[in-house]
Design a protein around this motif. Structure first.
Motif, short mmCIF file in Angstrom:
data_model
loop_
_atom_site.label_atom_id
_atom_site.label_comp_id
_atom_site.label_asym_id
_atom_site.label_seq_id
_atom_site.Cartn_x
_atom_site.Cartn_y
_atom_site.Cartn_z
N ARG A 103 37.34 49.22 30.72
CA ARG A 103 37.77 50.93 30.55
C ARG A 103 36.87 51.55 29.59
NH1 ARG A 103 43.42 51.31 27.81
NH2 ARG A 103 43.30 49.45 29.08
N ARG A 104 36.16 50.91 28.80
CA ARG A 104 35.58 51.60 27.75
C ARG A 104 33.99 51.57 28.04
NH1 ARG A 104 38.57 53.39 23.59
NH2 ARG A 104 40.48 52.46 23.51
N TRP A 105 33.46 50.49 28.89
CA TRP A 105 32.07 50.45 29.57
C TRP A 105 32.29 50.22 31.14
CZ3 TRP A 105 33.04 48.45 24.54
CH2 TRP A 105 32.19 48.95 23.72
N MET A 133 39.60 46.10 28.23
CA MET A 133 38.95 46.90 27.23
C MET A 133 37.61 47.19 27.65
SD MET A 133 36.84 47.20 24.60
CE MET A 133 36.44 45.56 24.10
N ILE A 170 38.53 48.33 18.12
CA ILE A 170 37.77 49.50 18.86
C ILE A 170 36.97 50.26 17.75
CG2 ILE A 170 37.64 51.49 20.20
CD1 ILE A 170 38.34 49.23 21.57
N ARG A 171 37.79 50.59 16.62
CA ARG A 171 37.12 51.02 15.64
C ARG A 171 35.74 50.26 14.94
NH1 ARG A 171 34.36 55.05 13.00
NH2 ARG A 171 35.11 55.06 10.63
N PRO A 227 31.85 53.29 22.65
CA PRO A 227 33.06 53.23 23.32
C PRO A 227 33.84 54.43 23.75
CG PRO A 227 33.64 51.98 21.53
CD PRO A 227 32.12 52.64 21.39
N ASP A 228 33.58 55.32 23.10
CA ASP A 228 34.59 56.67 23.48
C ASP A 228 33.81 57.66 23.65
OD1 ASP A 228 33.37 56.73 20.89
OD2 ASP A 228 35.23 57.34 19.84
N GLN A 229 32.21 57.28 24.04
CA GLN A 229 31.46 58.50 24.36
C GLN A 229 30.86 58.23 25.48
OE1 GLN A 229 30.84 61.13 22.32
NE2 GLN A 229 32.50 60.45 21.07
N ASP A 280 44.60 47.87 24.74
CA ASP A 280 43.36 47.10 24.91
C ASP A 280 43.05 46.39 23.36
OD1 ASP A 280 41.31 49.87 25.47
OD2 ASP A 280 42.18 49.42 23.75
N SER A 301 33.00 50.24 17.62
CA SER A 301 32.22 51.53 17.41
C SER A 301 31.20 51.66 16.53
CB SER A 301 33.18 52.55 17.28
OG SER A 301 34.11 52.84 18.36
#
Length: 198
Positions: free
Chosen positions: A137-139, A134, A102-103, A160-162, A193, A106
């Protein structure tokens, strides 16, 4: 935790000098991990043409390193469609499900947004449940099309976190890399995820 994992990996831009270490990481993946990432056999060691496309795409590539070893790879490349960037990542077996994917996604997403991407494309095997979760959930606003065993998700370009792209967050993600390496995260932890195996 594997005893060779002494701290978070460092993430930096990738290039041709990373060919041997990336080949080593890919060779160490399970057959399933390789299939989920590439949807086909890649050889062992992987072909040099594949490695070159991963390290020098029509976009940008990033690697996560622990010492001299590459433990993760993420990239974005221009895809068909107006300002659409395809995102992909693959993480070494011992580092999977700890947040590194995920990092890295991003960072790749921020770089693609900075280059003008307005949409992201993810191509995921229908059997890759963790990656499907994943992406969904993130998109959550992504649309999806199916082509046999592959699902293609297209989503508005945002981190993904915004909830939406924010210039300060994009700059934070990409600007740090202009100076070289950045820590992958303050603390990597188990995650449910995983990385989209695109």
């Amino acid at each position: 935790m594997n005893q060779t994992q002494t701290g978070p990996p460092l993430v930096r831009r990738a290039g041709e000098p990373d060919t041997d270490e990336l080949a080593r990481m890919l060779t160490g993946l399970t057959e399933l991990s390789r299939y989920f990432r590439f949807q086909t056999a890649i050889g062992s060691p992987p072909r040099s043409a594949l490695l070159l496309r991963m390290l020098c795409p029509a976009g940008a590539a990033f690697v996560a390193t622990r010492g001299p070893a590459i433990v993760g790879h993420a990239m974005w490349a221009w895809a068909p469609g107006e300002a659409t960037a395809e995102l992909a990542a693959v993480i070494a077996e011992d580092d999977q499900r700890r947040g590194l994917g995920i990092r890295m996604l991003s960072i790749a997403a921020a770089d693609a947004i900075a280059a003008g991407a307005t949409h992201f494309l993810f191509v995921v095997s229908a059997a890759n449940e963790r990656s499907l979760r994943m992406v969904r959930r993130r998109w959550p606003d992504a649309t999806v099309d199916r082509d046999g065993a592959l699902l293609s998700f297209v989503a508005p370009a945002r981190l993904p976190d915004q909830p939406e792209e924010r210039a300060d967050v994009v700059h934070e993600q990409t600007g740090c890399l202009e100076c070289g390496e950045v820590p992958a995260a303050g603390e990597l932890r188990p995650m449910d995820d995983s990385v989209p195996a695109v």
